[in-house]
Every structure is written in structure tokens, then in C-alpha cells.
Design a protein around this motif. Structure first.
Motif, PDB file in Angstrom:
ATOM      1  N   LEU A 229       0.776  -1.292  -0.206  1.00  0.00           N
ATOM      2  CA  LEU A 229       0.073  -0.073  -0.021  1.00  0.00           C
ATOM      3  C   LEU A 229       0.781   1.301  -0.085  1.00  0.00           C
ATOM      4  O   LEU A 229       0.419   2.120  -0.464  1.00  0.00           O
ATOM      5  CB  LEU A 229      -0.894  -0.013   1.157  1.00  0.00           C
ATOM      6  CG  LEU A 229      -2.053  -0.939   0.965  1.00  0.00           C
ATOM      7  CD1 LEU A 229      -2.966  -1.050   2.347  1.00  0.00           C
ATOM      8  CD2 LEU A 229      -2.784  -0.699  -0.112  1.00  0.00           C
TER       9      LEU A 229
ATOM     10  N   THR B  21     -12.223  -5.118   0.863  1.00  0.00           N
ATOM     11  CA  THR B  21     -12.726  -5.143   1.994  1.00  0.00           C
ATOM     12  C   THR B  21     -12.138  -4.486   3.197  1.00  0.00           C
ATOM     13  O   THR B  21     -11.228  -3.497   2.805  1.00  0.00           O
ATOM     14  CB  THR B  21     -12.994  -6.700   2.840  1.00  0.00           C
ATOM     15  OG1 THR B  21     -13.715  -6.513   4.006  1.00  0.00           O
ATOM     16  CG2 THR B  21     -11.741  -7.429   2.589  1.00  0.00           C
ATOM     17  N   SER B  22     -12.467  -4.236   4.508  1.00  0.00           N
ATOM     18  CA  SER B  22     -11.709  -3.524   5.197  1.00  0.00           C
ATOM     19  C   SER B  22     -10.344  -3.737   5.563  1.00  0.00           C
ATOM     20  O   SER B  22      -9.896  -4.999   4.973  1.00  0.00           O
ATOM     21  CB  SER B  22     -12.406  -3.599   6.931  1.00  0.00           C
ATOM     22  OG  SER B  22     -12.156  -4.987   7.469  1.00  0.00           O
ATOM     23  N   PHE B  23      -9.525  -3.040   6.311  1.00  0.00           N
ATOM     24  CA  PHE B  23      -7.874  -3.185   6.063  1.00  0.00           C
ATOM     25  C   PHE B  23      -7.774  -4.619   6.898  1.00  0.00           C
ATOM     26  O   PHE B  23      -6.987  -5.362   6.643  1.00  0.00           O
ATOM     27  CB  PHE B  23      -7.423  -2.085   6.921  1.00  0.00           C
ATOM     28  CG  PHE B  23      -5.988  -2.006   6.795  1.00  0.00           C
ATOM     29  CD1 PHE B  23      -5.557  -1.326   5.795  1.00  0.00           C
ATOM     30  CD2 PHE B  23      -4.878  -2.473   7.691  1.00  0.00           C
ATOM     31  CE1 PHE B  23      -4.037  -1.135   5.336  1.00  0.00           C
ATOM     32  CE2 PHE B  23      -3.602  -2.579   7.346  1.00  0.00           C
ATOM     33  CZ  PHE B  23      -3.079  -1.797   6.214  1.00  0.00           C
TER      34      PHE B  23
ATOM     35  N   THR C 194      -8.743  -7.665   5.109  1.00  0.00           N
ATOM     36  CA  THR C 194      -7.681  -7.845   4.058  1.00  0.00           C
ATOM     37  C   THR C 194      -6.367  -8.568   4.629  1.00  0.00           C
ATOM     38  O   THR C 194      -5.957  -9.575   3.936  1.00  0.00           O
ATOM     39  CB  THR C 194      -7.485  -6.471   3.439  1.00  0.00           C
ATOM     40  OG1 THR C 194      -8.504  -5.804   3.097  1.00  0.00           O
ATOM     41  CG2 THR C 194      -6.710  -6.572   2.246  1.00  0.00           C
TER      42      THR C 194
ATOM     43  N   ILE D 217      -5.544  11.775  -0.301  1.00  0.00           N
ATOM     44  CA  ILE D 217      -5.326  10.330   0.334  1.00  0.00           C
ATOM     45  C   ILE D 217      -5.645   9.340  -0.855  1.00  0.00           C
ATOM     46  O   ILE D 217      -6.488   9.527  -1.834  1.00  0.00           O
ATOM     47  CB  ILE D 217      -6.449  10.116   1.176  1.00  0.00           C
ATOM     48  CG1 ILE D 217      -6.238  11.135   2.154  1.00  0.00           C
ATOM     49  CG2 ILE D 217      -6.484   8.681   1.768  1.00  0.00           C
ATOM     50  CD1 ILE D 217      -5.141  10.776   3.262  1.00  0.00           C
ATOM     51  N   GLU D 218      -4.637   8.455  -1.159  1.00  0.00           N
ATOM     52  CA  GLU D 218      -4.967   7.127  -1.975  1.00  0.00           C
ATOM     53  C   GLU D 218      -6.204   6.782  -1.844  1.00  0.00           C
ATOM     54  O   GLU D 218      -6.589   6.068  -0.740  1.00  0.00           O
ATOM     55  CB  GLU D 218      -4.000   6.285  -1.638  1.00  0.00           C
ATOM     56  CG  GLU D 218      -3.863   4.837  -2.584  1.00  0.00           C
ATOM     57  CD  GLU D 218      -3.470   5.315  -3.906  1.00  0.00           C
ATOM     58  OE1 GLU D 218      -4.211   4.631  -4.937  1.00  0.00           O
ATOM     59  OE2 GLU D 218      -2.478   5.864  -4.169  1.00  0.00           O
TER      60      GLU D 218
ATOM     61  N   ASN E 146      -7.882   4.116  -3.215  1.00  0.00           N
ATOM     62  CA  ASN E 146      -8.214   2.674  -3.215  1.00  0.00           C
ATOM     63  C   ASN E 146      -7.461   1.725  -2.248  1.00  0.00           C
ATOM     64  O   ASN E 146      -7.510   0.606  -2.217  1.00  0.00           O
ATOM     65  CB  ASN E 146      -7.987   2.109  -4.693  1.00  0.00           C
ATOM     66  CG  ASN E 146      -6.853   2.560  -5.083  1.00  0.00           C
ATOM     67  OD1 ASN E 146      -5.792   2.866  -4.272  1.00  0.00           O
ATOM     68  ND2 ASN E 146      -6.408   2.528  -6.295  1.00  0.00           N
ATOM     69  N   LEU E 147      -7.329   2.563  -1.172  1.00  0.00           N
ATOM     70  CA  LEU E 147      -6.957   1.775   0.154  1.00  0.00           C
ATOM     71  C   LEU E 147      -8.127   0.961   0.790  1.00  0.00           C
ATOM     72  O   LEU E 147      -9.260   1.423   0.558  1.00  0.00           O
ATOM     73  CB  LEU E 147      -6.452   2.869   1.236  1.00  0.00           C
ATOM     74  CG  LEU E 147      -5.469   3.518   1.000  1.00  0.00           C
ATOM     75  CD1 LEU E 147      -5.120   4.639   2.248  1.00  0.00           C
ATOM     76  CD2 LEU E 147      -4.102   2.525   1.092  1.00  0.00           C
ATOM     77  N   PRO E 148      -7.924  -0.230   1.302  1.00  0.00           N
ATOM     78  CA  PRO E 148      -8.818  -1.178   1.793  1.00  0.00           C
ATOM     79  C   PRO E 148      -9.349  -0.835   3.098  1.00  0.00           C
ATOM     80  O   PRO E 148      -8.874  -1.368   4.228  1.00  0.00           O
ATOM     81  CB  PRO E 148      -8.260  -2.431   1.800  1.00  0.00           C
ATOM     82  CG  PRO E 148      -6.905  -2.250   2.112  1.00  0.00           C
ATOM     83  CD  PRO E 148      -6.378  -1.003   1.204  1.00  0.00           C
ATOM     84  N   ILE E 149     -10.100   0.627   3.361  1.00  0.00           N
ATOM     85  CA  ILE E 149     -10.226   0.653   4.726  1.00  0.00           C
ATOM     86  C   ILE E 149     -11.628   1.301   4.747  1.00  0.00           C
ATOM     87  O   ILE E 149     -12.306   1.920   3.839  1.00  0.00           O
ATOM     88  CB  ILE E 149      -9.385   1.886   5.445  1.00  0.00           C
ATOM     89  CG1 ILE E 149      -9.295   3.099   4.371  1.00  0.00           C
ATOM     90  CG2 ILE E 149      -8.203   1.393   5.732  1.00  0.00           C
ATOM     91  CD1 ILE E 149      -8.812   4.325   5.149  1.00  0.00           C
ATOM     92  N   THR E 150     -12.473   0.971   5.793  1.00  0.00           N
ATOM     93  CA  THR E 150     -14.010   1.419   5.858  1.00  0.00           C
ATOM     94  C   THR E 150     -13.853   2.555   6.438  1.00  0.00           C
ATOM     95  O   THR E 150     -12.857   3.260   6.975  1.00  0.00           O
ATOM     96  CB  THR E 150     -14.471   0.291   6.952  1.00  0.00           C
ATOM     97  OG1 THR E 150     -13.923   0.498   8.056  1.00  0.00           O
ATOM     98  CG2 THR E 150     -14.480  -1.045   6.259  1.00  0.00           C
TER      99      THR E 150
ATOM    100  N   GLN F 206     -16.696   0.948   2.325  1.00  0.00           N
ATOM    101  CA  GLN F 206     -15.309   1.477   2.006  1.00  0.00           C
ATOM    102  C   GLN F 206     -15.223   2.731   1.740  1.00  0.00           C
ATOM    103  O   GLN F 206     -16.143   3.578   1.249  1.00  0.00           O
ATOM    104  CB  GLN F 206     -14.865   0.935   0.668  1.00  0.00           C
ATOM    105  CG  GLN F 206     -14.745  -0.633   0.732  1.00  0.00           C
ATOM    106  CD  GLN F 206     -13.303  -1.173   1.264  1.00  0.00           C
ATOM    107  OE1 GLN F 206     -12.431  -0.981   0.431  1.00  0.00           O
ATOM    108  NE2 GLN F 206     -13.129  -1.731   2.326  1.00  0.00           N
TER     109      GLN F 206
END
Lengths: 264, 249
Positions: free
Chosen positions: A33, A213-215, A218, B92-93, B95-99, B142
Motif C-alpha cells: 500500500l 474489504t476492511s483493512f 484484507t 489520500i490514495e 483505493n486503500l482497503p479501509i472502511t 469502503q
């Protein structure tokens, strides 16, 4: 199936392999990332120079590989911060420089009479009990450190500037990340070898990222992929008499392609 | 509109100069921000707005002059967790995988400190912050799936989760539509008046900012104006600047 476990070297291979399978995605998610994937490659080549030094000095090559990778990782990060050269150029210098050093050292001692192949592509059959202890101890240390600094690593990965404003020690976290990457990479040498480590660190994470999905989920999905790939890779390679490192990496790639196709 | 407690100075800049190369981008800027102020910083592109904000936050260090937060020099200031920061949209990037919830909970991390895991209080403050900006229902989405306006609210919520005294916002409404922009400024007004938060907003939208803020700063390398927005709008500064073509609105 059980005959697999009659062989001591297979048990050692599984032990070391599973530890590596656990820590590789933990560090991988932050590297991927932050667009640091190339760091894993660079540090693996540095590790090879470390291996050559170990063979030359007749000490356990795993130990010298770890030392070389950790020291270089600190130097790379300092070069990056100093902004004297581009981050990527720093990586290139270390990558080719250490590979050159490794080749010179190896030719210098007429090949050490060892199978260079096993360090390039991994060879679980040559994993010694001491190696398992080293991998176990340092692997545990890496995992525990990531869990301890998880929230800081996450914040710095998502938004370094805001993290800095909020009082997160970003310089420390950055150096911590690269040192942990160095440890992970060098510990993986006996299993997947210098040339295939980056794949184990990157591919399970990239596969899990496709699921959006969430961090935390993942990470968990990447863990499942990684552990599955290592275990099945070792089993397949045993029965079909293939290179375990290569089989493991090809398994991760198959999973990645499968996820891509299912997501279409 | 003015119930500013001028007894407490939150941020003080004294003759601040800054240059990336040899040319100064910020020259001799002095100003004081007090508790409850809603400060709008405007100026032309390249006039040093964002640089000034980064100097206020200690992301950049001044070549000359001093920046003091809550009476302390930035180097000695320790309580960074009470500083809220909303970065430029798209910074902020995405496509980060964060909710949304994961993003907002980060606002608590500085407060919690090293070697401590987030606890129930952090969870509760995170949800509260989401409620404040009306995006609680999107908490498990997301961040990349949010609309521009919702995303901006999520970043405000992250700042709020830290229970800040002051929030800095860098061009928060770039690229959002007029309706979203209006709702966004309503939210800021609510934060300033109901939660008595001090706000520092950097923007190129002179018209809106002049009507929303309680103090207005116009920066074009030097701080050419700092004071009441009304004064600025009717004063000679505004007309001079319009004449120069230096103001975007």
C-alpha cells in the motif's frame, strides 16, 4: 499423506514455512500500500550478499543475511529521507550493488562448493534445526512488533501527514517498517529463496486487495491465502518432486488469477 | 456570531518566513488565532496558502520567525492529539482497503499513544464523531465507495474523533458540487458554534469563505490582510485585489 511427516526435513520445512507464511502478508500489506514493493526485492538481493559473506566467513548464512538486510534497510531509509537521491534510485543502487558483491564473493571463493541454487530459489530440505529456531524467534518478534504498532503503521500508511500532525512518530514508524521488512525477507531465504521472496510478500496481499474489504479483513484473507499456498506448495512439491519455492509462488499466483476471474 | 474568547490565544505566528528554494514563498507573516475563531485563509494559487497551513501544523519548519501553539513553541508542543487536520481532498490514495469506521478511528490513535490498544472509549468517540457529521450509517462502507461530500465528512469525523481544540482544513471543497459545498459549510458552522471549535480553513473560494468566517486572512506571499471579513469586502483591499486580478472567486 502422513508419510510426509516421517522425514525430519519435511517437518522443519513446514515449521519454517508456516512461520514465514504468517509474517509475509503482515509486512506485505504495508509495503504494497505504500508502494514499497520493490524494497522487498532489493532487500532480498542484499540478503544474498549476506549469505555469501556468511559462507566466506563460515558462519550460518542466515545470520549474516539478516544482519546485511537490516543494516542496508536502515541505510536505504536514511538515503530516502535525506532526499539526496530518489527513493527508487537508492533501491536500484542497493539491488545491483549487493548482487554484484554476492557474485564477486562467490567467485572469489570458487563457489564455496555449495549449491547456490538453494539460496536463489529456496530449499526446505536444507533447513537446519538452528534455522527453525532463528526463524521462529525472529518471526515471533516481527509478528508481535507489527501487532504492537499496528495502529501507527496503519495511520502512517493511510495518511502520513495527518499521522505526523497527530503526534505519531512517523520517522520511527517508517524505519521500523523497513527493518521488519528486512527481517522478514532474510528469514524467508531458506524457504522461497532470494529470487522468490518478494512474490510471497506481495501476491497474497494483492489477491486479498481485490476483494475490497476492511483493512483488518484484507490482512486476514492474505494470511489464509499465504498459509494455504505455503502448505499446499510444500506438499505438491514433495510428491511431484518440484522446487518448493517455485511451487509456493505459483500457487499464490494461481489463487490471484482465480480471484481476478471470480471478480469479473 | 461573535462570542470569541479573546483571552486564549491558540496559535501565534510571529514574522514567519519560509522558502523551499532561494525564493521566499512566505514572508514576515504574523497573526494570532484565538479560541472560537473561524479563520478563513484565502489567496491566489501559489500565494502560499497551503504552505502557511503546513507551517502552522509543524509539517514545515519556518526559516525565520516563530510559530506557537497554545503558548508553546512548536518544537516544545507535545499535545498534538488535540490538533485536527483535514487534508486536501484526493490527497489520500482512495483505493486503500479501509472502511469509514477504520478511517475515523485513526483520529484516536495519537491520543491513545504508543503501546496502547484502542479501547471502548475510542470506539464510542469514533461512533460519536460519525454521528456528528451524519455518516454513521456508512460506517462499514469502503472509503473509496463514498461520494466526494461523504468522504470529506469522514475526514472531518476523523479530526473530531480526537476531540480537538482546533481543526485545520486544507481546500476541503475542491471538486464538490454547489449543494454539497453548501452542506459542508453548514457543518463547519455547526462545529464552530455548537461545539465551539476553532477552525482554520484554507480555500480559494473568497465569496463563501468571507461570508462564513469570523476572521479573514489574505495571503499572497505576505499577509496582505487579516481581520474582519466585512472590512475586507468593503475595504479598499478587496477592490485593489480584484483590480490586480489576484482574487479567485
Amino acid at each position: 499423506m502422513l508419510e510426509l511427516f516421517k522425514y525430519g526435513f519435511m517437518i522443519r520445512g513446514f515449521e519454517a514455512g508456516i512461520i514465514i507464511a504468517i509474517i509475509a502478508p503482515l509486512i506485505g500489506i504495508f509495503l504494497v500500500l505504500r508502494r514499497y514493493s520493490l524494497i522487498a526485492d532489493t532487500l532480498s538481493h542484499v540478503s544474498l550478499a549476506g549469505v555469501a559473506i556468511g559462507l566466506l566467513l563460515k558462519v550460518n548464512p542466515l545470520i549474516t543475511a539478516i544482519i546485511a538486510a537490516v543494516l542496508s534497510s536502515i541505510a536505504i531509509e536514511r538515503l530516502r529521507i535525506s532526499k539526496k537521491i530518489f527513493g527508487e534510485s537508492a533501491l536500484s543502487i542497493f539491488l545491483s550493488g549487493s548482487l554484484a558483491l554476492a557474485v564477486v564473493l562467490i567467485s572469489f571463493s570458487r563457489g564455496f562448493g555449495v549449491d547456490l541454487f538453494s539460496y536463489l530459489f529456496g530449499s526446505i530440505t536444507t533447513v537446519k534445526q538452528t534455522d527453525v529456531y532463528i526463524i521462529g524467534t525472529l518471526g515471533l518478534l516481527v509478528a508481535a512488533t507489527i501487532i504492537t504498532f499496528y495502529k501507527e503503521l496503519l495511520y502512517v500508511t493511510v495518511d502520513e501527514e495527518a499521522a505526523k500532525v497527530n503526534g505519531i512518530p512517523t520517522k520511527f514508524i517508517n524505519i521500523l517498517l523497513i527493518v521488519l521488512a528486512a527481517l522478514t525477507v532474510s528469514l524467508s531465504i531458506p524457504i522461497v529463496g532470494v529470487l522468490l521472496i518478494a512474490a510471497l510478500i506481495v501476491i497474497p496481499v494483492v489477491s486479498a486487495l481485490q476483494l475490497k474489504t476492511s483493512f483488518i479483513k484484507t490482512i486476514l484473507i492474505a494470511e489464509v491465502i499465504s498459509i494455504f499456498a505455503v502448505i499446499s506448495g510444500i506438499i505438491i512439491s514433495f510428491y511431484l518432486n518440484l522446487s518448493p519455492g517455485g511451487t509456493i509462488v505459483l500457487t499464490t499466483i494461481s489463487i490471484f488469477v482465480l480471484i481476478l476471474m471470480l471478480k469479473r | 456570531m461573535k462570542n470569541v474568547d479573546h483571552s486564549q490565544t491558540i496559535l501565534q505566528l510571529d514574522k514567519v518566513c519560509f522558502s523551499y528554494t532561494s525564493e521566499e514563498v512566505i514572508k514576515d507573516v504574523s497573526l494570532a488565532i484565538h479560541k472560537g475563531d473561524y479563520v478563513g485563509i484565502i489567496g491566489p494559487n501559489g500565494g502560499g496558502k497551503s504552505t502557511l497551513l503546513k507551517l502552522m501544523l509543524g509539517i514545515l519548519k519556518p526559516n525565520n520567525g516563530s510559530v506557537r501553539l497554545f503558548g508553546k513553541d512548536l518544537d516544545d508542543f507535545k499535545d498534538w492529539s488535540i490538533i485536527g487536520y483535514v487534508p486536501q481532498k484526493n490527497y489520500i490514495e482512495m483505493n486503500l482497503p479501509i472502511t469509514v469506521k477504520e478511517l475515523v478511528s485513526m483520529g484516536r490513535y495519537g491520543k491513545r499513544g504508543l503501546f496502547r490498544f484502542p479501547n471502548k472509549e475510542d470506539e464510542q468517540k469514533t461512533l460519536q464523531a460519525l454521528k456528528h457529521v451524519d455518516i454513521l450509517e456508512y460506517k462499514d462502507k469502503q472509503v473509496s465507495d463514498l461520494s466526494g461530500g461523504q468522504r470529506q465528512r469522514a475526514f472531518i469525523a476523523r479530526a473530531l474523533a480526537a476531540e480537538p481544540e482546533i481543526i485545520f482544513l486544507d481546500e476541503p471543497t475542491v471538486g464538490v458540487d454547489i449543494k454539497t459545498q453548501k452542506q459542508f459549510y453548514e457543518l463547519l458552522r455547526k462545529l464552530n458554534q455548537e461545539l465551539e471549535l476553532t477552525l482554520v480553513l484554507v480555500s480559494h473560494e473568497l465569496d463563501v469563505v468571507a461570508h462564513e468566517s469570523s476572521e479573514l486572512g489574505y495571503i499572497n506571499r505576505t499577509l496582505e490582510y487579516y481581520g474582519e471579513p466585512e472590512e475586507f469586502l468593503k475595504g479598499k483591499y478587496f477592490h485593489e485585489l480584484i483590480g490586480k486580478g489576484g482574487v479567485h472567486h
